[in-house]
Design a protein around this motif. Structure first.
Motif, PDB file in Angstrom:
ATOM      1  N   ASP A 105       0.746  -1.217   0.331  1.00 20.60           N
ATOM      2  CA  ASP A 105      -0.094  -0.101   0.001  1.00 20.60           C
ATOM      3  C   ASP A 105       1.060   1.533   0.517  1.00 20.60           C
ATOM      4  N   PHE A 106       0.034   2.149  -0.809  1.00 20.30           N
ATOM      5  CA  PHE A 106       0.936   3.618  -1.001  1.00 20.30           C
ATOM      6  C   PHE A 106       0.140   4.752  -0.375  1.00 20.30           C
ATOM      7  N   ILE A 107       0.379   5.254  -0.615  1.00 16.72           N
ATOM      8  CA  ILE A 107      -0.071   7.141  -0.600  1.00 16.72           C
ATOM      9  C   ILE A 107       0.067   7.918  -1.336  1.00 16.72           C
ATOM     10  N   THR A 108       0.114   8.712  -2.384  1.00 17.46           N
ATOM     11  CA  THR A 108       0.909  10.164  -2.872  1.00 17.46           C
ATOM     12  C   THR A 108       0.350  11.575  -1.940  1.00 17.46           C
ATOM     13  N   VAL A 109       1.422  12.295  -1.905  1.00 15.35           N
ATOM     14  CA  VAL A 109       1.007  13.740  -1.198  1.00 15.35           C
ATOM     15  C   VAL A 109       1.553  14.157  -1.594  1.00 15.35           C
ATOM     16  N   GLY A 110       1.440  15.645  -1.499  1.00 13.97           N
ATOM     17  CA  GLY A 110       2.104  16.655  -2.407  1.00 13.97           C
ATOM     18  C   GLY A 110       3.681  16.962  -1.435  1.00 13.97           C
ATOM     19  N   SER A 111       4.540  17.375  -2.653  1.00 13.87           N
ATOM     20  CA  SER A 111       6.032  17.072  -2.516  1.00 13.87           C
ATOM     21  C   SER A 111       6.836  17.780  -1.098  1.00 13.87           C
ATOM     22  N   GLU A 112       5.873  18.593  -0.452  1.00 16.38           N
ATOM     23  CA  GLU A 112       7.042  19.475   0.805  1.00 16.38           C
ATOM     24  C   GLU A 112       6.978  19.217   2.282  1.00 16.38           C
ATOM     25  N   GLU A 113       5.054  17.463   1.778  1.00 18.03           N
ATOM     26  CA  GLU A 113       4.941  16.407   3.478  1.00 18.03           C
ATOM     27  C   GLU A 113       5.964  16.029   3.626  1.00 18.03           C
ATOM     28  N   THR A 114       5.979  15.747   4.971  1.00 14.80           N
ATOM     29  CA  THR A 114       6.211  14.966   5.883  1.00 14.80           C
ATOM     30  C   THR A 114       5.525  13.639   5.897  1.00 14.80           C
ATOM     31  N   THR A 115       5.590  12.464   6.945  1.00  7.30           N
ATOM     32  CA  THR A 115       5.124  11.577   7.140  1.00  7.30           C
ATOM     33  C   THR A 115       4.393  11.948   8.994  1.00  7.30           C
ATOM     34  N   VAL A 116       5.132  12.922   9.119  1.00  8.18           N
ATOM     35  CA  VAL A 116       4.868  13.390  10.226  1.00  8.18           C
ATOM     36  C   VAL A 116       3.674  14.666  10.914  1.00  8.18           C
ATOM     37  N   ASN A 117       4.130  15.239   9.145  1.00  6.82           N
ATOM     38  CA  ASN A 117       2.674  15.935   9.294  1.00  6.82           C
ATOM     39  C   ASN A 117       1.634  15.585   8.832  1.00  6.82           C
ATOM     40  N   TYR A 118       1.498  15.049   8.042  1.00  6.73           N
ATOM     41  CA  TYR A 118       1.023  14.020   7.383  1.00  6.73           C
ATOM     42  C   TYR A 118      -0.291  13.254   8.370  1.00  6.73           C
ATOM     43  N   THR A 119       0.382  12.716   9.412  1.00  2.12           N
ATOM     44  CA  THR A 119       0.057  11.797  10.454  1.00  2.12           C
ATOM     45  C   THR A 119      -0.994  12.313  11.170  1.00  2.12           C
ATOM     46  N   ASN A 120       0.100  13.796  11.215  1.00  2.00           N
ATOM     47  CA  ASN A 120      -0.776  14.801  12.955  1.00  2.00           C
ATOM     48  C   ASN A 120      -2.293  15.265  12.445  1.00  2.00           C
ATOM     49  N   ARG A 121      -2.311  15.785  10.440  1.00  4.83           N
ATOM     50  CA  ARG A 121      -3.107  16.971  10.435  1.00  4.83           C
ATOM     51  C   ARG A 121      -4.172  14.953  10.260  1.00  4.83           C
ATOM     52  N   ALA A 122      -4.057  14.684  10.076  1.00  4.23           N
ATOM     53  CA  ALA A 122      -5.131  13.173   9.994  1.00  4.23           C
ATOM     54  C   ALA A 122      -5.507  12.686  11.183  1.00  4.23           C
ATOM     55  N   ARG A 123      -5.031  12.870  11.762  1.00  2.00           N
ATOM     56  CA  ARG A 123      -5.240  12.747  13.562  1.00  2.00           C
ATOM     57  C   ARG A 123      -6.101  14.002  13.904  1.00  2.00           C
TER      58      ARG A 123
END
Length: 196
Positions: A141-159
């Motif tokens: 499984d994979f996801i595509t995100v914006g080029s400036e995104e980090t894993t920490v920012n992505y999970t924090n925003r989802a939470r």
């Protein structure tokens, strides 16, 4: 004398009609409030479930930034759920998408467009987009995100999204419960009238 009685009856009917309308409005507000409470409970359940089922930032592997090129446009069926008379039904609707591909690794990214013509124009223009890829460890499984995104920012925003849904629903339940409590408490208080 007869005209006074007729006027009195008209005024009584008007008063009864107004009281009936107010009673109906109160009942409608009561039903909507109860439905809101039930919906809030459902949202809280799914917000808690979603929050705890989210992978942590450490579960994602940052694969880096890839260049995606538009390869084709097509119409696909998107599934969604709708509530119809006490039951959830799954429906589907047609959406137009443009498929972008990272040619060397086969990753793909879908972008919704308003019409098939808009999609064809994007494919014809052949403009590349930059996307970062996060994959889940030990899965494909994979996801595509914006080029400036980090894993920490992505999970924090989802939470944060789940926390906001939970908070709004909990606030509604607190207000609903408080109003219900004070209304019932007021109704239980008895007033004694002493006549002399």
């Amino acid at each position: 004398m007869a005209t006074d009685v007729i006027k009195l009856r008209k005024e009584q009917r008007a008063a009864i009609g107004t009281a009936g309308v107010l009673r109906s409005l109160r009942n409608i507000v009561k039903v909507i409030s109860i439905m809101g409470a039930v919906i809030s409970l459902i949202v809280i359940f799914f917000a808690v479930k979603g929050y705890y089922s989210l992978p942590s930032a450490d579960d994602y592997v940052d694969k880096g930034i890839y260049t995606f090129m538009p390869s084709r446009t097509y119409t696909m069926q998107e599934k969604y759920k709708i509530k119809i008379s006490r039951s959830w039904q799954e429906r589907s609707r047609s959406v137009n998408v443009v498929e972008y591909r990272a040619h060397k690794d086969g990753y793909r990214h879908l972008v919704k467009v308003d019409s098939k013509t808009d999609g064809q124009n994007l494919v014809r223009e052949h403009v590349a987009i930059q996307r970062k890829i996060f994959s889940l460890k030990n899965t494909k499984d994979f996801i595509t995100v914006g080029s400036e995104e980090t894993t920490v920012n992505y999970t924090n925003r989802a939470r944060l999204k789940y926390i906001l849904f939970f908070s709004a629903s909990a606030f509604y339940l607190c207000v609903f419960g408080g109003l219900y409590y004070f209304k019932n408490r007021k109704a239980k208080q008895t007033v004694t009238i002493v006549s002399r």
